[in-house]
Design an enzyme around this catalytic site. Structure first.
Site, PDB file in Angstrom:
ATOM      1  CB  SER A   1       3.952 -24.111  56.565  1.00  0.00           C
ATOM      2  OG  SER A   1       4.671 -24.799  57.131  1.00  0.00           O
TER       3      SER A   1
ATOM      4  CD  GLU B   1       5.183 -19.903  60.617  1.00  0.00           C
ATOM      5  OE1 GLU B   1       4.820 -20.778  61.473  1.00  0.00           O
ATOM      6  OE2 GLU B   1       5.273 -20.349  59.403  1.00  0.00           O
TER       7      GLU B   1
ATOM      8  CG  HIS C   1       3.993 -23.316  61.983  1.00  0.00           C
ATOM      9  ND1 HIS C   1       4.340 -23.732  61.219  1.00  0.00           N
ATOM     10  CD2 HIS C   1       3.606 -24.997  60.942  1.00  0.00           C
ATOM     11  CE1 HIS C   1       4.555 -23.661  60.022  1.00  0.00           C
ATOM     12  NE2 HIS C   1       3.993 -24.808  59.880  1.00  0.00           N
TER      13      HIS C   1
END
Length: 301
Positions: A115, A205, A275
């Site tokens: 992330s 992602e 995630h």
């Protein structure tokens, strides 16, 4: 093409340092349970003081978070760095940052996260060091057993099973794997943190980005020319990326097909990383093979 320097494999008994380089810690129960997973595998875990510090949405002021990272990197006993969570903030601490200035010669160690931690992973990649795109300490506890075992297999030097996704066609290609969060990576374009993308397999992602925002980011990648020499693209999960209700929209799947499908490079989608669960660990900066006819991503460590 050369892969990056792999830090030495970890083994039970090694000391790992926990830092908070990005957003303020909120998920204390998940954090504690994830720490126990690491301890149950035999690792000594050192959590920095004031791990719950807050400065707005950040886990403390920039200089404090920068010092956490520097101290962990320079500690000769520390063999790996575990990040608490993502959110936002790691980019701020890399202003005027140099990994080489912390150690001379530079001594690599594993840094683990995803992330917002993309910034640190890509910065290390640009400095010539591999790291791990993998769950942070607020998400590891939600991973299935196979995903947790995969993380320890990677770090302890065991082979990794291929990941299976949806084949878009386009053949088979090998290149250096560069995983990231799409939003964070997009904001690194044309900055000193952006690494050389020639010959890489990008792995993207994202989470909670409406389809039009995914479209905007992919269009920026196209217009910037950053995709010109990319060899392939591996797409993970795009979690909670639905359009707001009652607003005309494409689906995120339609956006991905529209913006990437005519690049004439191998692409595999729906791979189990990102995630949400599962978030399969991926090494950063190692040789990988993307089979877009069979829908398989293989790691060649």
């Amino acid at each position: 093409m050369q892969s990056k320097i792999l830090p030495p494999s970890l083994q039970p008994g090694d000391l790992l340092r926990v830092i908070a380089p990005s957003g303020a810690l909120r998920e204390f129960e998940a954090f504690g349970r994830s720490l126990e997973i690491w301890r149950s595998h035999g690792y000594r875990i050192e959590v920095i003081p004031n791990i719950d510090e807050k400065w707005g949405y950040l886990a403390g002021k920039d200089e404090n978070r920068r010092q956490q990272l520097a101290a962990a990197w320079q500690d000769p006993e520390c063999r790996g760095i575990l990040c608490t969570r993502g959110g936002f903030g790691s980019t701020r601490i890399l202003e005027d940052w140099s990994w080489q200035s912390l150690n001379n010669p530079i001594i690599p160690k594993w840094l683990i996260g995803f992330s917002d931690i993309t910034t640190l992973l890509w910065s290390l990649y640009a400095a010539g060091i591999s790291s791990v795109h993998a769950p942070v300490l607020t998400t590891l506890v939600d991973e299935p057993d196979w995903s947790i075992q995969r993380l320890f297999d990677l770090l302890e030097g065991r082979p990794l099973a291929p990941l299976k996704g949806c084949a878009w066609g386009g053949g088979v290609v090998s290149g250096i794997l560069l995983p990231s969060n799409l939003t964070v990576a997009t904001h690194l374009l044309a900055t000193p943190i952006q690494p050389n993308l020639d010959g890489v397999i990008l792995a993207w992602e994202d989470v909670t980005e409406a389809p039009y925002r995914i479209d905007r980011m992919l269009t920026q990648w196209r217009l910037s020319g950053a995709l010109a020499k990319v060899r392939g693209i591996a797409l993970g999960s795009f979690t909670r990326c639905e359009a707001p209700p009652n607003i005309p929209s494409f689906s995120v799947e339609e956006v991905l097909r529209d913006r990437l499908g005519n690049l004439d490079i191998p692409i595999v989608s729906d791979l189990p990383f990102g995630h949400g669960s599962p978030n399969a660990a991926l090494p950063v900066g190692v040789l990988a093979t993307l089979d877009a006819d069979q829908g398989v991503l293989s790691i060649n460590m």
